[in-house]
Design a protein around this motif. Structure first.
Motif, PDB file in Angstrom:
ATOM      1  N   THR A 124      10.586  15.213  17.584  1.00 18.36           N
ATOM      2  CA  THR A 124      11.069  13.888  17.197  1.00 18.36           C
ATOM      3  C   THR A 124       9.923  12.890  17.279  1.00 18.36           C
ATOM      4  O   THR A 124       9.178  12.853  18.249  1.00 18.36           O
ATOM      5  CB  THR A 124      12.221  13.426  18.117  1.00 18.36           C
TER       6      THR A 124
ATOM      7  N   GLY B  89       8.472  13.510  20.771  1.00 19.09           N
ATOM      8  CA  GLY B  89       9.397  13.897  21.818  1.00 19.09           C
ATOM      9  C   GLY B  89       9.788  15.351  21.678  1.00 19.09           C
ATOM     10  O   GLY B  89       9.163  16.124  20.946  1.00 19.09           O
ATOM     11  N   LYS B  90      10.841  15.708  22.375  1.00 20.22           N
ATOM     12  CA  LYS B  90      11.357  17.079  22.294  1.00 20.22           C
ATOM     13  C   LYS B  90      11.749  17.404  20.853  1.00 20.22           C
ATOM     14  O   LYS B  90      12.197  16.545  20.114  1.00 20.22           O
ATOM     15  CB  LYS B  90      12.576  17.237  23.201  1.00 20.22           C
ATOM     16  N   ASN B  91      11.581  18.616  20.480  1.00 18.55           N
ATOM     17  CA  ASN B  91      11.934  19.104  19.141  1.00 18.55           C
ATOM     18  C   ASN B  91      11.163  18.389  18.034  1.00 18.55           C
ATOM     19  O   ASN B  91      11.628  18.296  16.905  1.00 18.55           O
ATOM     20  CB  ASN B  91      13.440  18.963  18.891  1.00 18.55           C
TER      21      ASN B  91
END
Length: 160
Positions: free
Chosen positions: A124, A120-122
């Motif tokens: 994750t 996911g974002k960053n």
């Protein structure tokens, strides 16, 4: 004129006791066979579900119960997620965050359970979970045991 006396002997208590003994014996035999078949039908990951099978015979009610103490057994029997046979609530893919796991744990978990990893974002890490397909261990055991069990019951009950 014939003077022979006819004597009536009431054996219904002995007959009922013998019938119950035979029924309980049959229930134990069939329940043990169902359990054995269910064990053979259970897929193995950790072995806990396979070891969780058992049976009991209630002689007072003339009933046998075959089941599994592990919660996973119901998921294996009917499936989960998009594979659920009984109208599962979550028919879509879902994602579980792996943020509490280190890289080795994530790798081990992915290898063991075959969950694809999504990022996911960053960065994750998430596990993509679609559910598990139904194995129908107990249903298959019942289907394979039903007719032989009925024949065995007739055989046991007809013995002199």
């Amino acid at each position: 004129m014939n003077t022979d006396k006819v004597t009536f002997e009431d054996n219904h208590i002995k007959v009922e006791a013998e019938m119950e003994r035979r029924i309980c014996s049959w229930l134990e035999e069939v329940a043990a066979e169902l359990e054995s078949q269910a064990i053979r039908n259970t897929r193995v990951n950790t072995g806990e579900t396979k070891r969780g099978w058992g049976h009991i015979v209630d002689e007072a009610s003339l009933e046998a119960t075959v089941g599994n103490r592990e919660e996973n057994a119901i998921w294996e029997e009917y499936g989960t997620g998009e594979y659920a046979e009984k109208g599962g609530k979550n028919r879509n893919v879902w994602y579980v965050a792996a943020d509490q796991l280190d890289q080795k744990q994530i790798s081990d978990f992915t290898y063991k359970y075959h969950f694809p990893i999504k990022y996911g974002k960053n960065g994750t890490v998430f596990f993509e979970i679609r559910g598990k397909q139904a194995q129908r261990m107990l249903t298959k055991a019942y289907q394979g045991t039903k007719i032989p069990a009925i024949k065995r019951f007739a055989s046991i009950m007809s013995k002199g």
